[in-house]
Design a protein around this motif. Structure first.
Motif, PDB file in Angstrom:
ATOM      1  N   UNK A 273       0.858  -1.185   0.000  1.00 15.32           N
ATOM      2  CA  UNK A 273       0.000   0.000   0.000  1.00 15.32           C
ATOM      3  C   UNK A 273       0.893   1.232   0.000  1.00 15.32           C
ATOM      4  N   UNK A 274       0.528   2.233  -0.761  1.00 16.42           N
ATOM      5  CA  UNK A 274       1.336   3.444  -0.871  1.00 16.42           C
ATOM      6  C   UNK A 274       1.304   4.238   0.429  1.00 16.42           C
ATOM      7  N   UNK A 275       2.460   4.791   0.777  1.00 17.78           N
ATOM      8  CA  UNK A 275       2.571   5.694   1.925  1.00 17.78           C
ATOM      9  C   UNK A 275       2.466   7.115   1.393  1.00 17.78           C
ATOM     10  N   UNK A 276       1.543   7.914   1.905  1.00 18.97           N
ATOM     11  CA  UNK A 276       1.349   9.259   1.331  1.00 18.97           C
ATOM     12  C   UNK A 276       2.519  10.180   1.619  1.00 18.97           C
ATOM     13  N   UNK A 277       2.800  11.025   0.635  1.00 13.24           N
ATOM     14  CA  UNK A 277       3.793  12.077   0.809  1.00 13.24           C
ATOM     15  C   UNK A 277       3.139  13.263   1.508  1.00 13.24           C
ATOM     16  N   UNK A 278       3.858  13.864   2.453  1.00 10.82           N
ATOM     17  CA  UNK A 278       3.301  14.972   3.230  1.00 10.82           C
ATOM     18  C   UNK A 278       4.223  16.175   3.102  1.00 10.82           C
ATOM     19  N   UNK A 279       3.615  17.346   3.170  1.00  5.08           N
ATOM     20  CA  UNK A 279       4.369  18.594   3.115  1.00  5.08           C
ATOM     21  C   UNK A 279       4.564  19.203   4.493  1.00  5.08           C
ATOM     22  N   UNK A 280       3.656  18.911   5.428  1.00  6.60           N
ATOM     23  CA  UNK A 280       3.769  19.398   6.808  1.00  6.60           C
ATOM     24  C   UNK A 280       3.950  18.209   7.730  1.00  6.60           C
ATOM     25  N   UNK A 281       4.844  18.357   8.700  1.00  7.25           N
ATOM     26  CA  UNK A 281       5.196  17.272   9.605  1.00  7.25           C
ATOM     27  C   UNK A 281       4.701  17.570  11.010  1.00  7.25           C
ATOM     28  N   UNK A 282       4.538  16.523  11.834  1.00  5.74           N
ATOM     29  CA  UNK A 282       4.164  16.749  13.233  1.00  5.74           C
ATOM     30  C   UNK A 282       5.218  17.569  13.959  1.00  5.74           C
TER      31      UNK A 282
END
Length: 667
Positions: A273-282
């Protein structure tokens, strides 16, 4: 700029082009080409006599060999000998020797006639590159161009002499044709023999020069045969496989997880399953500078994170090695997927390129789905029924998952011993034999046996391979995992705790955390830094390479030493004592005056020293032309003068003796 020097530059350009094209390294060839081109126009050159030049060449060769052992090129041992790191180092040495000739002063500004020989040696060590059918014409064309340039170079280096009339020129032409025929015939025969017996020749050379050192790929892909991890542990066990920057010991770094046993190997879950790319991190996390992208598993969140910067070896499988519970992956890639056993995978991940991973300090308790519970408690059909009975005996009255795990671990620690390697009788299922007969074995059998016994007891679990990262390099400030730290263990699911690591291998079989000696740590620090920088430059990750370079302690120390040296030199130039003129030795002046007097006396006899004639040679010529005792005494006087002037016998008595010897010669 002479024609000979231009031809020498063009021949070196052909060699570095071949080196860059077939090795994939472009920094060295470009630098050599620029340095050689500058040598065409440099007027100030260095004078080096034959003996110092020989020792400088030897030192240069040893430095390239040492560089090969400190930071070798990675290669596949199944390829020919010539692709080994040592061959590349020798080829680079030959090219550097040719380049150095452009900065050495010689008579009539000529390059040495040995230049084509160095070039031929370079192409020999670069020639066996196993090109495909598209590359072969380029290599052959490069060789032909070099041979043409070498021929023109030799022709431009000839010194023509006027031959007396009547000399037979046809004999020289016949001799040249015979030599050319022998060269072509010998070359054709050697080429045919080499092609016919290429494999035997490579095997013979490999037996002495190539270690049995395949890349560490076993056990970290879709299948893991029993014994693959043990082969990695025992093959070049000191080679560094992973380098991890972390505040605390990273511990177990998983590279692959397997849920199904198919004799004699474990098979990984194929679902992705693909892991989404994120622009903002925790909060508490940031993206490293450069070409990095961030991929975060859905639902992951924590107030505190444990972060790791992982540098895989260039020979390592392009797998994502990370701790259990990893939720964030940052790397210069465009796509990341994850299977049902939480193993990350990316088709863009390159060997030797660093990446960052992060795990929450407190992993949330994720409930196991019924399908995953069924998948992770499945028992293979080929097992002996006595294994199930053994599992019930070991589990006993254990009720909780933690009690069952403790019982299985205690069983192995009490009844088994560790050793690398195991002998399985023919026709016997390996794991059943291991569990029922209790032979000595390595970690793969302990981990596999633990999975089978826990599944018989109803505990969902999976077989995991990777490295135990627990050795600290205090010089570089990172943790390392070597080939000998390859390991297999178990991850079991507890309804109260979630996923937990189960280590059932006896203590003498678990990777140790003993640090290496400080000199070894320093050598590892330099070698790993150089290899990482080279890989990043080759792959085009300039920003990552520059960031790592400027963060390197060795680079900062080098800059500091260079700065201190520049300050010292500047201080010395400005110090009055450094500008104080040297006081000449009065005895040397006295000797020179005596020599001028004797030379003036010889000119009266029509005898004069030539520009390149030594004192001893002139003494011999005076003796041959001596017609009286004065000239014979003058010949002896020149020899005595050479001994006093250059032999170290520069004493007042010797000077007085020369003066006394000069008086009767000039009377």
């Amino acid at each position: 700029m002479s024609v000979q020097r231009l031809l020498g530059f063009l021949s070196i350009a052909v060699q570095v082009t071949v080196l860059g094209y077939f090795s994939g390294t472009y920094v060295f060839p470009v630098c050599i080409a620029l340095i050689t081109f500058s040598g065409l126009f440099v007027k100030q050159r260095v004078s080096i006599s034959r003996r110092p030049g020989f020792w400088i060449t030897v030192a240069l060769f040893l430095s390239f060999v040492a560089k090969n052992f400190i930071a070798p090129y990675d290669f596949n041992p199944s390829e020919s000998f010539i692709r080994t790191p040592l061959a590349y180092a020798i080829a680079q040495f030959f090219i550097v020797v040719q380049t150095a000739q452009f900065y050495i002063r010689r008579e009539e500004d000529r390059l040495p006639l040995s230049m084509p020989a160095w070039g031929i040696a370079t192409l020999v060590f670069l020639g066996d590159v196993q090109p495909d059918y598209r590359q072969m014409p380029y290599f052959q064309a490069a060789v032909l161009v070099f041979l043409a340039l070498a021929t023109l170079f030799v022709s431009a280096s000839r010194r023509f002499r006027v031959q007396p009339p009547g000399t037979r020129r046809w004999s020289r032409a016949v001799l040249m044709l015979l030599t050319l025929g022998l060269a072509l015939g010998g070359g054709w025969g050697a080429s045919a023999a080499l092609r016919q017996h290429e494999r035997e020749f490579d095997d013979l050379i490999a037996r002495y020069l190539i270690p049995d050192d395949p890349p560490t790929t076993a056990g970290f892909s879709g299948n893991s045969h029993l014994g693959s991890v043990a082969a990695t542990k025992s093959n070049n066990d000191a080679r560094i496989a992973l380098r991890v920057y972390a505040e605390e010991s990273p511990g177990y770094f998983r590279g692959a997880a397997f849920d199904h046993y198919r004799n004699p190997a474990w098979v990984a879950n194929r679902g992705q399953s693909d892991v989404p790319r994120v622009s903002s991190l925790p909060a508490g996390l940031s993206t490293p500078p450069g070409e990095y992208e961030s991929f975060l598993t859905p639902g992951a969140g924590s107030e505190e994170w444990m972060q790791y910067e992982v540098w895989p070896a260039a020979s390592q499988t392009p797998a994502v090695f990370s701790p259990l519970g990893t939720a964030l992956l940052q790397a210069p890639i465009s796509q990341v997927s994850r299977n049902a056993d939480d193993v990350f995978h990316s088709p863009d991940l390159l060997q030797g390129i660093p990446y960052h991973v992060a795990t929450p300090q407190q992993n949330p308790l994720i409930r196991l789905s019924p399908s995953d519970r069924t998948r992770l408690t499945r028992i293979p059909n080929q097992f002996d029924p006595r294994v199930g009975i053994l599992a019930k005996q070991i589990g006993g009255d254990s009720q909780t998952t933690a009690e069952k795990i403790t019982a299985v671990k205690s069983y192995f620690l009490t009844n088994y011993k560790y050793q690398v390697g195991i002998t399985i009788p023919a026709g016997v299922e390996p794991l059943s034999y291991f569990l029922l007969e209790k032979p000595d074995a390595h970690c793969e059998y302990f981990a596999s046996g633990t999975v089978i016994l826990l599944r018989y007891l109803g505990v969902p679990c999976r077989y995991v391979t990777g490295f135990v990262v627990s050795e600290k390099n205090v010089v570089g400030g990172f943790w390392v995992a070597r080939n000998r730290h390859a390991h297999a263990w178990v991850e079991a699911y507890d309804d109260q705790q979630g996923w937990v690591i189960v280590e059932s291998t006896p203590p003498d079989g678990t990777p140790e955390s003993k640090p290496a000696p400080l000199p070894k740590q320093f050598l590892d620090y330099l070698r790993e830094g150089f290899l990482s920088l080279r890989i990043q430059l080759q792959q085009g990750y300039i920003r990552i390479a520059l960031r790592a370079l400027f963060q390197s302690r060795a680079f900062l120390v080098t800059l500091l030493c260079l700065f201190v040296y520049v300050l010292y030199r500047s201080y010395r130039r400005r110090t009055p004592t450094s500008r104080r003129p040297k006081i000449p030795d009065p005895r040397v002046d006295q000797l020179q005056r005596l020599l001028l007097k004797m030379d003036a006396r010889m000119r009266k006899h029509k005898l004069q020293r030539g520009a390149g004639e030594t004192l001893h040679q002139f003494s011999d010529r005076v003796a041959r032309n001596a017609t009286d005792q004065n000239l014979e005494a003058a010949a002896l006087w020149y020899r005595r003068y050479a001994d006093v002037r250059y032999g170290g016998d520069n004493t007042p008595e010797s000077l007085e003796h020369l003066e006394n010897g000069l008086k009767p010669s000039t009377s």
